[in-house]
Design an enzyme around this catalytic site. Structure first.
Site, short mmCIF file in Angstrom:
data_model
loop_
_atom_site.label_atom_id
_atom_site.label_comp_id
_atom_site.label_asym_id
_atom_site.label_seq_id
_atom_site.Cartn_x
_atom_site.Cartn_y
_atom_site.Cartn_z
N GLY A 17 0.79 -1.23 0.00
CA GLY A 17 0.00 0.00 0.00
C GLY A 17 0.82 1.28 0.00
N ILE A 18 0.36 2.24 0.78
CA ILE A 18 1.03 3.56 0.84
C ILE A 18 2.45 3.41 1.36
CG2 ILE A 18 1.00 5.77 2.07
CD1 ILE A 18 -2.11 5.62 1.93
N ASN A 87 3.22 5.04 9.41
CA ASN A 87 2.22 4.73 8.38
C ASN A 87 1.35 3.53 8.74
OD1 ASN A 87 1.26 4.51 5.36
ND2 ASN A 87 2.21 2.53 5.84
N TYR A 153 -11.77 4.28 13.86
CA TYR A 153 -10.75 4.79 12.92
C TYR A 153 -10.77 6.33 12.92
CZ TYR A 153 -8.16 5.27 8.50
OH TYR A 153 -7.24 5.59 7.53
N LYS A 157 -7.58 8.70 13.96
CA LYS A 157 -6.91 9.62 13.02
C LYS A 157 -7.01 11.06 13.50
CE LYS A 157 -5.29 6.48 10.37
NZ LYS A 157 -3.83 6.27 10.26
N ILE A 186 -7.20 6.23 -1.18
CA ILE A 186 -6.08 5.79 -2.01
C ILE A 186 -6.27 4.30 -2.25
CG2 ILE A 186 -3.55 5.61 -2.18
CD1 ILE A 186 -4.55 8.53 -1.84
N THR A 188 -5.56 0.89 -2.15
CA THR A 188 -4.59 0.00 -1.49
C THR A 188 -5.36 -1.23 -1.00
OG1 THR A 188 -5.01 0.89 0.71
CG2 THR A 188 -3.30 2.01 -0.58
N PRO A 189 -4.64 -2.24 -0.50
CA PRO A 189 -5.35 -3.38 0.09
C PRO A 189 -6.33 -2.97 1.18
CG PRO A 189 -3.05 -3.94 -0.26
CD PRO A 189 -3.19 -2.48 -0.61
P1 NAD Z 1 -2.81 -1.21 3.98
O1 NAD Z 1 -3.71 -1.99 4.88
O2 NAD Z 1 -2.97 -1.39 2.54
O3 NAD Z 1 -1.31 -1.42 4.45
C1 NAD Z 1 -1.00 -1.25 5.80
C2 NAD Z 1 0.30 -1.95 6.14
O4 NAD Z 1 0.46 -1.83 7.58
C3 NAD Z 1 0.29 -3.45 5.82
O5 NAD Z 1 1.52 -3.81 5.26
C4 NAD Z 1 0.09 -4.10 7.18
O6 NAD Z 1 0.65 -5.40 7.26
C5 NAD Z 1 0.80 -3.11 8.09
N1 NAD Z 1 0.35 -3.20 9.48
C6 NAD Z 1 -0.92 -3.36 9.93
N2 NAD Z 1 -0.93 -3.46 11.26
C7 NAD Z 1 0.37 -3.38 11.67
C8 NAD Z 1 1.00 -3.41 12.93
N3 NAD Z 1 0.31 -3.59 14.06
N4 NAD Z 1 2.35 -3.27 12.97
C9 NAD Z 1 3.06 -3.11 11.84
N5 NAD Z 1 2.52 -3.08 10.62
C10 NAD Z 1 1.18 -3.21 10.54
O7 NAD Z 1 -3.06 0.35 4.37
P2 NAD Z 1 -2.84 1.67 3.48
O8 NAD Z 1 -4.11 1.96 2.79
O9 NAD Z 1 -1.58 1.59 2.72
O10 NAD Z 1 -2.74 2.74 4.63
C11 NAD Z 1 -1.50 3.19 5.18
C12 NAD Z 1 -1.78 4.31 6.16
O11 NAD Z 1 -2.46 5.38 5.50
C13 NAD Z 1 -2.69 3.88 7.31
O12 NAD Z 1 -2.30 4.54 8.51
C14 NAD Z 1 -4.04 4.40 6.87
O13 NAD Z 1 -4.91 4.62 7.94
C15 NAD Z 1 -3.66 5.68 6.16
N6 NAD Z 1 -4.67 6.12 5.19
C16 NAD Z 1 -5.00 5.35 4.13
C17 NAD Z 1 -5.95 5.79 3.23
C18 NAD Z 1 -6.38 5.00 2.04
O14 NAD Z 1 -7.36 5.40 1.41
N7 NAD Z 1 -5.71 3.92 1.68
C19 NAD Z 1 -6.57 7.04 3.43
C20 NAD Z 1 -6.20 7.79 4.53
C21 NAD Z 1 -5.24 7.33 5.40
#
Ligand code: NAD
Length: 254
Positions: A17-18, A87, A153, A157, A186, A188-189
């Site tokens: 993901g991000i 992240n 959530y 945040k 975004i 992502t998974p």
């Molecule tokens: P994702 O679920 O696709 O990836 C998250 C990653 O974090 C994964 O690799 C997972 O294994 C890891 N992870 C989860 N729990 C963990 C833990 N306890 N310790 C270590 N690693 C851990 O998520 P994403 O969409 O890439 O989001 C990344 C960040 O961006 C998050 O904080 C999310 O809240 C924030 N965010 C995402 C979006 C979006 O639309 N995707 C929007 C706003 C904010």
């Protein structure tokens, strides 16, 4: 261009993901990158793909002892810790507030809030030693505005947004900057899982529908956030602290 040459950066949740995009862009811009995640297969594969100055550590950010040990190990291996990208995050169960259990509430806070606290707490001594630091906390549009879903959530945040400002003030005298990034949706998974969890049967249609909530007309991609993170990690943002960088296709502009 090497925008973060020789900076030692930790990216939590860096396996997919991000976070994955942040790892690639920081490395491309000359950083030494430590990936912290619990998805060992994806994290190790990414570290191998980047090669050179990139390594993977299995770290659950909600486990303080594991966080401290891994951050100290990064400093020992790469010589310093300059940048922390908090992240790692989870969406949690998508239920209305009155149906949530205490355990469901607590797990989201443990990863999204306490994880940021633990990583910040144990990175700070290394940044103080380096007299330099940038902490980038992934908040969300859901840390700025409400929506009728995922209550724990939103709470997490919102907390991260203000933790960033408080730490920005506490550590400014140490030349450690702390900022939050607020992505819109975004792809992502996490988002694909959230949409399925919310009952979507046609994923592509749901992606388009949610994308249309953004004035630019579509969801963002992980690189949209990774470039914001590179900016905040680099000296290009040396006068930026306590700020919230919104990268949301206009979602919160209305
Ligand atoms: P994702 O679920 O696709 O990836 C998250 C990653 O974090 C994964 O690799 C997972 O294994 C890891 N992870 C989860 N729990 C963990 C833990 N306890 N310790 C270590 N690693 C851990 O998520 P994403 O969409 O890439 O989001 C990344 C960040 O961006 C998050 O904080 C999310 O809240 C924030 N965010 C995402 C979006 C979006 O639309 N995707 C929007 C706003 C904010």
């Amino acid at each position: 261009m090497k925008r973060v040459e020789n900076r030692v950066c930790i990216v939590t949740g860096g396996a997919v993901g991000i976070g994955h995009a942040c790892v690639l862009r920081l490395a491309q811009e000359g950083a030494k990158v430590a990936i912290f995640d619990v998805d060992d297969a994806a994290g190790e594969a990414l570290a191998r793909e980047v090669g050179g100055h990139c390594a993977y550590w299995h770290v659950d950010v909600a486990d303080e002892a594991a966080v401290k040990a891994a951050i100290d190990a990064v400093a020992a291996r790469f010589g310093a810790v300059h940048v922390l990208v908090n992240n790692a995050g989870i969406a949690g169960t998508n239920k209305p507030t009155h149906e949530l259990s205490e355990a469901e509430w607590d797990r989201v806070q443990a990863v999204n809030v306490k994880g940021v606290f633990f990583c910040t707490k144990h990175a700070i001594p290394h940044m103080k030693a380096a007299r330099l630091g940038s902490i980038v906390n992934l908040s969300s549009i859901y840390g700025l505005v409400g929506a009728p879903d995922v209550p724990p959530y939103h709470a997490s945040k919102g907390a991260v947004r203000l933790m960033s400002k408080t730490d920005a003030l506490i550590y400014a005298p140490d030349r450690i900057r702390v900022n939050s990034v607020h992505p819109g949706y975004i792809r992502t998974p996490m988002v694909e899982h959230h949409l399925r969890d919310s009952g979507a049967t046609d994923l592509e249609a749901a992606i388009r529908e949610v994308g249309a909530l953004h004035p630019l007309g579509h969801m963002g991609e992980p690189d949209d956030i990774a470039w914001a993170v590179v900016y905040l990690a680099s000296d290009e943002s040396k006068f930026v602290t306590g700020s919230e960088l919104v990268v949301d296709g206009g979602y919160t502009a209305r």
